[in-house]
Each structure stands twice: as structure tokens, then as C-alpha cells.
Design a protein around this motif. Structure first.
Motif, PDB file in Angstrom:
ATOM      1  N   SER A  96       0.863  -1.299   0.214  1.00 41.47           N
ATOM      2  CA  SER A  96      -0.200  -0.015   0.007  1.00 41.47           C
ATOM      3  C   SER A  96       0.943   1.565   0.277  1.00 41.47           C
ATOM      4  N   ASP A  97       0.530   2.310   0.258  1.00 43.21           N
ATOM      5  CA  ASP A  97       1.142   3.489  -0.270  1.00 43.21           C
ATOM      6  C   ASP A  97       1.187   4.470   0.617  1.00 43.21           C
ATOM      7  N   GLY A  98       2.033   3.737   1.783  1.00 42.48           N
ATOM      8  CA  GLY A  98       2.461   4.406   3.238  1.00 42.48           C
ATOM      9  C   GLY A  98       2.184   3.345   4.487  1.00 42.48           C
ATOM     10  N   GLY A  99       0.677   3.021   4.298  1.00 42.25           N
ATOM     11  CA  GLY A  99       0.515   1.989   4.659  1.00 42.25           C
ATOM     12  C   GLY A  99       0.072   2.270   6.902  1.00 42.25           C
ATOM     13  N   ALA A 100      -0.586   1.237   7.731  1.00 45.32           N
ATOM     14  CA  ALA A 100      -0.894   1.859   8.751  1.00 45.32           C
ATOM     15  C   ALA A 100      -0.175   2.971   9.391  1.00 45.32           C
ATOM     16  N   CYS A 101       1.321   2.566   9.402  1.00 47.28           N
ATOM     17  CA  CYS A 101       2.284   3.017  10.202  1.00 47.28           C
ATOM     18  C   CYS A 101       2.544   4.404  10.089  1.00 47.28           C
ATOM     19  N   VAL A 116       9.761  -3.844   1.788  1.00 46.27           N
ATOM     20  CA  VAL A 116       8.274  -3.848   3.258  1.00 46.27           C
ATOM     21  C   VAL A 116       7.286  -4.750   3.320  1.00 46.27           C
ATOM     22  N   THR A 117       6.848  -4.896   4.912  1.00 41.00           N
ATOM     23  CA  THR A 117       6.185  -6.138   4.712  1.00 41.00           C
ATOM     24  C   THR A 117       4.628  -5.428   5.554  1.00 41.00           C
ATOM     25  N   ALA A 118       2.904  -5.625   5.464  1.00 44.98           N
ATOM     26  CA  ALA A 118       2.663  -5.041   6.735  1.00 44.98           C
ATOM     27  C   ALA A 118       2.016  -6.782   6.722  1.00 44.98           C
ATOM     28  N   GLY A 119       2.131  -6.381   8.794  1.00 43.15           N
ATOM     29  CA  GLY A 119       2.067  -7.692  10.203  1.00 43.15           C
ATOM     30  C   GLY A 119       0.919  -7.688  10.484  1.00 43.15           C
ATOM     31  N   ASN A 120       0.342  -9.412  10.924  1.00 39.55           N
ATOM     32  CA  ASN A 120      -0.873  -9.030  11.425  1.00 39.55           C
ATOM     33  C   ASN A 120      -0.846  -8.553  12.831  1.00 39.55           C
ATOM     34  N   PRO A 121      -1.934  -8.614  13.592  1.00 40.28           N
ATOM     35  CA  PRO A 121      -1.900  -8.131  14.663  1.00 40.28           C
ATOM     36  C   PRO A 121      -0.977  -8.806  15.835  1.00 40.28           C
ATOM     37  N   ASN A 122       0.120  -9.946  15.698  1.00 41.98           N
ATOM     38  CA  ASN A 122       1.201  -9.921  15.874  1.00 41.98           C
ATOM     39  C   ASN A 122       2.717 -10.065  16.071  1.00 41.98           C
ATOM     40  N   LEU A 123       2.572  -9.256  14.979  1.00 42.91           N
ATOM     41  CA  LEU A 123       4.241  -8.427  14.558  1.00 42.91           C
ATOM     42  C   LEU A 123       3.951  -6.989  14.917  1.00 42.91           C
ATOM     43  N   PHE A 124       2.511  -5.780  14.029  1.00 44.91           N
ATOM     44  CA  PHE A 124       2.298  -5.010  14.060  1.00 44.91           C
ATOM     45  C   PHE A 124       1.962  -4.614  16.342  1.00 44.91           C
ATOM     46  N   LEU A 125       1.478  -5.045  16.659  1.00 43.56           N
ATOM     47  CA  LEU A 125       1.483  -5.039  17.776  1.00 43.56           C
ATOM     48  C   LEU A 125       0.488  -3.269  18.522  1.00 43.56           C
ATOM     49  N   GLY A 127       0.788  -0.800  16.677  1.00 43.82           N
ATOM     50  CA  GLY A 127       1.477   0.303  15.992  1.00 43.82           C
ATOM     51  C   GLY A 127       2.870   0.700  16.994  1.00 43.82           C
ATOM     52  N   LYS A 128       2.755  -0.172  17.634  1.00 42.56           N
ATOM     53  CA  LYS A 128       4.000  -0.656  18.363  1.00 42.56           C
ATOM     54  C   LYS A 128       5.779  -0.903  17.281  1.00 42.56           C
ATOM     55  N   GLY A 129       5.059  -1.874  16.756  1.00 41.72           N
ATOM     56  CA  GLY A 129       6.098  -2.840  15.663  1.00 41.72           C
ATOM     57  C   GLY A 129       6.588  -2.071  14.238  1.00 41.72           C
ATOM     58  N   CYS A 130       5.585  -0.775  14.156  1.00 45.15           N
ATOM     59  CA  CYS A 130       6.137  -0.582  13.448  1.00 45.15           C
ATOM     60  C   CYS A 130       7.783   0.272  13.200  1.00 45.15           C
ATOM     61  N   GLY A 131       8.262  -0.349  11.767  1.00 42.20           N
ATOM     62  CA  GLY A 131       9.674   0.316  11.749  1.00 42.20           C
ATOM     63  C   GLY A 131      10.610  -0.928  11.740  1.00 42.20           C
ATOM     64  N   ALA A 132       9.801  -2.398  13.040  1.00 45.15           N
ATOM     65  CA  ALA A 132      10.292  -3.175  13.128  1.00 45.15           C
ATOM     66  C   ALA A 132      11.175  -4.098  12.078  1.00 45.15           C
ATOM     67  N   CYS A 133      12.311  -4.926  11.669  1.00 42.87           N
ATOM     68  CA  CYS A 133      12.357  -5.220  10.875  1.00 42.87           C
ATOM     69  C   CYS A 133      12.700  -6.964  11.051  1.00 42.87           C
ATOM     70  N   TYR A 134      12.836  -7.333   9.811  1.00 38.56           N
ATOM     71  CA  TYR A 134      12.459  -8.979  10.202  1.00 38.56           C
ATOM     72  C   TYR A 134      13.680  -9.549   8.886  1.00 38.56           C
ATOM     73  N   THR A 152      10.630  -4.502   6.413  1.00 34.03           N
ATOM     74  CA  THR A 152      10.391  -3.581   7.756  1.00 34.03           C
ATOM     75  C   THR A 152       8.811  -3.337   7.725  1.00 34.03           C
ATOM     76  N   ILE A 153       7.752  -4.028   8.981  1.00 30.99           N
ATOM     77  CA  ILE A 153       7.098  -3.321   9.505  1.00 30.99           C
ATOM     78  C   ILE A 153       6.592  -1.792   8.773  1.00 30.99           C
ATOM     79  N   THR A 154       5.298  -1.161   7.796  1.00 24.93           N
ATOM     80  CA  THR A 154       5.103  -0.355   7.538  1.00 24.93           C
ATOM     81  C   THR A 154       3.265  -0.134   7.367  1.00 24.93           C
ATOM     82  N   ASP A 155       2.911  -1.209   7.781  1.00 27.23           N
ATOM     83  CA  ASP A 155       1.624  -1.837   7.776  1.00 27.23           C
ATOM     84  C   ASP A 155       1.287  -3.090   8.381  1.00 27.23           C
ATOM     85  N   GLU A 156      -0.436  -2.793   8.627  1.00 20.92           N
ATOM     86  CA  GLU A 156      -1.320  -4.076   9.706  1.00 20.92           C
ATOM     87  C   GLU A 156      -2.014  -5.063   8.129  1.00 20.92           C
TER      88      GLU A 156
END
Length: 200
Positions: A96-101, A116-125, A127-134, A152-156
Motif C-alpha cells: 500500500s502507499d504508506g500503510g497504517a504506520c 516492506v511488509t504488513a504484519g498481522n496483529p502479533n507483529l504490528f502490535l 502500531g508499536k511494531g512499526c519500523g521493526a525489521c525482520y 520492515t513493518i510499515t502496515d497492518e
């Protein structure tokens, strides 16, 4: 000073040096565990310490007593954990263009560069998971390269297949395609939910 007196002083110095040398030899033999039995000398070396321990006891203040521990920027192979992965957006895009983060169009620019990637709730946390790298890789499909990519987590991803697994990455098209062997990206992107491994 007469020559006889100088000679006497020289003899005294030699005797002292011999005595010091003898003491040093006795200390070394004592360290190695040497003992005397009867009227003859029997060298009995018991529990001789390895040479490395001799060095440590001789030079306690050197770096041998404080070995440097090297750390890796990534987790060891034993820390890879299973997860699921899908992709969204255009095939070579950023999802997406930007995403939830709230990164906006920055997701398509360095340092994200659409990886980049969107994460499920256990990754997105929330919003606290934004910017985390995997680091993510796939090995259970013949079209997988086995090489890992960093995303990098940029979306949910709040629903659908993202909720069917404990950990799920909804990767950008570019990131998902990067998991494939050269020339197989389009085919890999048609498998649906892909089994992957991930680590921080």
C-alpha cells in the motif's frame, strides 16, 4: 680497592645469582608437581596444567583472562521461526502507499526501497511494531531461492489469512518476489500462502 677484595665481591654476586636461579628452578618444579622420594629425585608430574592455563596464571592481567565476545547482527540459525506469508499491492510495488504506520510514499524510497511488509496483529502490535525489521526466507518450495530478505513493518494486515497463523507477513510484491529463484517470481507469487521462516 684491592684486586682480592674485588674478586671476593664478584664471587659473592655469582653465588647470589646461582641461589636466585636455584630458587626459580625449584618454584617451576613445584608448579609442575615435582617431588623428592628417598635419596633420589623422582620427577612425578601430576595433573600438569594445560599450557593455556599456565599462560593465564602467569599473565593474569592480559587479555587472555577477558576474551572478547563477538556478536552477530542477526540471530543464529536456531532462532529461525516458522510463519506464513502472502503479498499485496502491485507485483513490483510497495504494497500500500504508506500503510497504517503513516510512512506515506517514503516506503518506496531508501532506506525502505519497497522492501516492506504488513504484519498481522502479533507483529504490528497496535502500531508499536512499526519500523521493526525482520529477515524472511522460504525453503520449502522448489521456486524458493533459500536466501533471506530484510523487510520492515510499515502496515497492518488485520484480517483474512493474516489471522490464521500466529505470525504472518503480508509482503510487498517486490519483497515476496525477491524470495524466488531468478525467473520464478511470478510462479512463486501464485502459490497463495507461502510457508516461510523469519528472525529479527
Amino acid at each position: 680497592m684491592s684486586s682480592s677484595r674485588r674478586r671476593g665481591n664478584l664471587y659473592l654476586i655469582v653465588i647470589l645469582l646461582i641461589a636466585l636461579l636455584s630458587m626459580h628452578i625449584l618454584q617451576v618444579l613445584s608448579f609442575l608437581g615435582v617431588s623428592r622420594t628417598g635419596t633420589t629425585q623422582e620427577l612425578r608430574i601430576s595433573r600438569m596444567k594445560p599450557f593455556s592455563l599456565v599462560l593465564l596464571s602467569t599473565f593474569p592481567s592480559t587479555s587472555f583472562s577477558n576474551p572478547i565476545k563477538h556478536s552477530s547482527p542477526f540471530s543464529p540459525a536456531a532462532d529461525w521461526q516458522p510463519a506464513g506469508a502472502t503479498w499485496y499491492g502491485s507485483r513490483n510495488g510497495s504494497g500500500s502507499d504508506g500503510g497504517a504506520c503513516g510512512y506515506g510514499d517514503l516506503v518506496g524510497k531508501p532506506p525502505f526501497s519497497s522492501m516492506v511488509t504488513a504484519g498481522n496483529p502479533n507483529l504490528f502490535l497496535s502500531g508499536k511494531g512499526c519500523g521493526a525489521c525482520y529477515r524472511v526466507k522460504c525453503t520449502n518450495n522448489s521456486m524458493c531461492s533459500g536466501k533471506s530478505v530484510v523487510v520492515t513493518i510499515t502496515d497492518e494486515c488485520p484480517g483474512g489469512p493474516c489471522l490464521k497463523e500466529t505470525i504472518h507477513f503480508d509482503l510487498s510484491g517486490l519483497a515476496f518476489g525477491s524470495l524466488a529463484v531468478p525467473g520464478k517470481a511470478d510462479q512463486l507469487m501464485g502459490v497463495g500462502v507461502l510457508a516461510v521462516d523469519y528472525t529479527r
